[in-house]
Design an enzyme around this catalytic site. Structure first.
Site, PDB file in Angstrom:
ATOM      1  CE  LYS A   1       0.670   1.976   3.289  1.00 51.88           C
ATOM      2  NZ  LYS A   1       1.947   2.548   3.853  1.00 51.88           N
TER       3      LYS A   1
ATOM      4  CE1 TYR B   1      -1.533  -0.188   7.711  1.00 46.20           C
ATOM      5  CE2 TYR B   1      -0.580   1.879   6.960  1.00 46.20           C
ATOM      6  CZ  TYR B   1      -0.488   0.519   7.142  1.00 46.20           C
ATOM      7  OH  TYR B   1       0.645  -0.150   6.750  1.00 46.20           O
TER       8      TYR B   1
END
Ligand code: NAD
Length: 372
Positions: free
Chosen positions: A140, A225
Site C-alpha cells: 500500500k 489505514y
C-alpha cells in the site's frame, strides 16, 4: 475437464461445469497458474525492494508462513545480494536487479512477486511482474493515482494473474473481531466512526517526502489505514468527502501533506471523522460508536500489540504476524483461484477516496467519490 484447464474461470463456468466440480478442480490447482502442482508445496515469493519493511517484517514473516517461501530477491543494491542469499538460502539464479527483473518470467522458483518499493514504482513493477506471468502482491498505497491502479488491474487481468494489496490489518483477529462485533450489533446500530493514524517523520531527505516518489504525504502513507478501517467496518464506499490540511513546517513538507483531517459520508447515513499526520506520534486508533455502546482499537495499526475493547471490556485475542497471515491468505487464493479480499479493486477504491480528499483540500468544498 482436462481440456478446460486453461480457460478463464468465467468461461469454464459457462461451459456448464458444476460449482462442486469447480471447487475440487480449483483445489487441485488448475486455475492457480501452477497447474498440476502439489498443493502441499509452498509458493515461491520474490521480494522486490529490500528496504526497511522487507528486511524487518516481510522476510522474517516468510520464515513463518505455511504456504509461501522466500525464493528470489530483486534489489538495486549489489551489497545486499550475497547477504540476503546467505541468510535466506536463495539460489544465485534467483537474484535480480531492477534492469534484468523481467528475466524472472522463466524462474520456476517464483509464483508471487511482492512489490515493496517506493509508491511511484508499484505501477511499473506490477505491470512488469504480470507480463512475466507472476501473481502480484503490492504494498500500500497501490499506486500514486487511480489511473495507475486501473492499469495495474488491467495488466493482471490480461495476464490471468491475481493481484492483491498489502492491507495486512484485514487479516488480524483484532480487526476481524471488531468487524464481527459491529456487524453483530454488539454496540447497537453503528452511528459514527473516528479513525486516525500518524507518526512524527524523521529524515527530511527521504523518499516519503518527495511527491514524485510518494504520491503524497501522511495521507498516502498512513492515513490510508484509517480510510481502510472505515470502509472495512461499514462494508460500504464513502459517497462524499470534505477535507482540510494543516502545514506547520512548510520547508519539510514542501512537496507533500503534513496533516489532514477529513469527514466521509457513507450511504447508510454513517459519518466517519478521520485524521493523519507526519507531525506527532500516538495517533493510532479506530472507534466505532453505536446506539448502545462503543468499540475501540488503540493501537489499531501497529505491527503488534493491537488492543480491542468492546463496551469497556478488553477482548483478549492472540497477536499475530500480520504479514505471514496476509501472505498465506494470498497463496490460498491463488491455489483456489478466488480473488483476494484485498484485491486490486480494493486498492483502487482507496485511491479514489484519496483523490477526493486531495481535491476537497484544493477546492475547499465537499467532493463526491468516484465509483471504482
Ligand atoms: P524503504 O525506504 O525502507 O525501502 C525502499 C526500498 O526501495 C529500498 O530498498 C530502496 O533501495 C529501494 N528503492 C528503489 N528505488 C528507489 C528510489 N528511487 N528511491 C528510494 N528507494 C528506492 O521503504 P519501506 O518502508 O520498506 O516501504 C516500501 C513500501 O512498503 C512503500 O510502498 C510503503 O508504503 C510500504 N510499507 C507498508 C507497510 C505496511 O505495514 N504494510 C509498512 C511500511 C511500508
Amino acid at each position: 475437464m482436462h481440456s478446460n484447464k486453461n480457460l478463464p474461470r468465467r468461461d469454464f463456468l459457462s461451459a456448464g461445469v458444476s460449482a462442486a466440480c469447480v471447487a475440487s478442480v480449483a483445489q487441485a490447482g488448475y486455475f492457480s497458474g501452477v497447474p498440476s502442482r502439489d498443493a502441499s508445496k509452498k509458493l515461491g515469493v520474490a521480494l522486490v525492494g529490500l528496504g526497511s519493511l522487507s528486511t524487518n517484517q516481510i522476510a522474517p514473516a516468510l520464515q513463518k508462513t505455511a504456504n509461501c517461501r522466500l525464493s528470489a530477491i530483486v534489489t538495486g543494491t549489489p551489497d545486499k545480494e550475497k547477504k540476503w542469499a546467505d541468510k535466506y538460502g536463495i539460489n544465485s539464479g534467483s537474484i535480480y536487479n531492477y534492469e534484468n527483473f523481467d528475466k524472472i518470467a522463466s524462474d520456476e522458483n517464483v509464483d508471487i512477486v511482492y512489490i515493496v518499493l517506493p509508491n511511484s514504482m508499484h505501477h511499473e513493477f506490477t505491470i512488469r511482474a504480470a507480463k512475466a506471468g507472476k501473481h502480484v502482491l503490492c504494498e500500500k498505497p497501490m499506486a500514486n493515482s487511480s489511473k495507475e491502479c486501473r492499469e495495474m488491474i488491467a495488466a493482471c487481468e490480461a495476464a490471468n494473474k491475481q493481484l492483491a494489496i498489502g492491507y495486512r490489518c484485514q487479516f488480524t483477529s483484532h480487526h476481524l473481531s471488531l468487524q464481527t462485533a459491529v456487524k453483530g450489533k454488539a454496540i447497537g446500530d453503528l452511528k459514527m466512526i473516528e479513525a486516525g493514524f500518524g507518526f512524527r517523520i524523521g529524515d527530511p531527505n527521504q523518499w516519503r517526502l518527495k511527491k514524485a516518489l510518494a504520491g503524497g504525504g501522511a495521507l498516502m502513507d498512513v492515513g490510508i489505514y484509517a480510510l481502510q478501517a472505515c470502509r472495512f467496518l461499514t462494508g460500504n464506499e464513502p459517497i462524499s468527502i470534505m477535507a482540510q490540511e494543516t502545514k506547520t513546517d512548510a520547508a519539510k513538507f514542501a512537496e507533500v501533506d503534513e496533516s489532514i483531517t477529513w469527514m466521509m459520508k457513507f450511504p447508510s447515513g454513517i459519518d466517519a471523522y478521520c485524521s493523519t499526520s507526519y507531525n506527532f506520534n500516538g495517533l493510532n486508533k479506530v472507534i466505532a460508536y453505536g446506539s448502545n455502546g462503543l468499540a475501540k482499537m488503540d493501537p489499531a495499526y501497529s505491527y503488534s500489540d493491537l488492543q480491542l475493547e468492546i463496551n469497556g471490556k478488553k477482548v483478549d485475542l492472540p497477536q499475530q504476524d500480520h504479514f505471514a497471515a496476509e501472505l498465506d491468505d494470498f497463496a490460498t487464493c491463488i491455489r483456489e483461484n478466488r480473488p483476494s479480499k484485498v484485491s486490486g479493486k480494493e486498492g483502487l477504491r482507496d485511491l479514489l477516496a484519496i483523490e477526493a480528499i486531495y481535491q476537497s483540500i484544493d477546492k475547499r468544498t465537499s467532493i463526491d467519490v468516484q465509483k471504482a
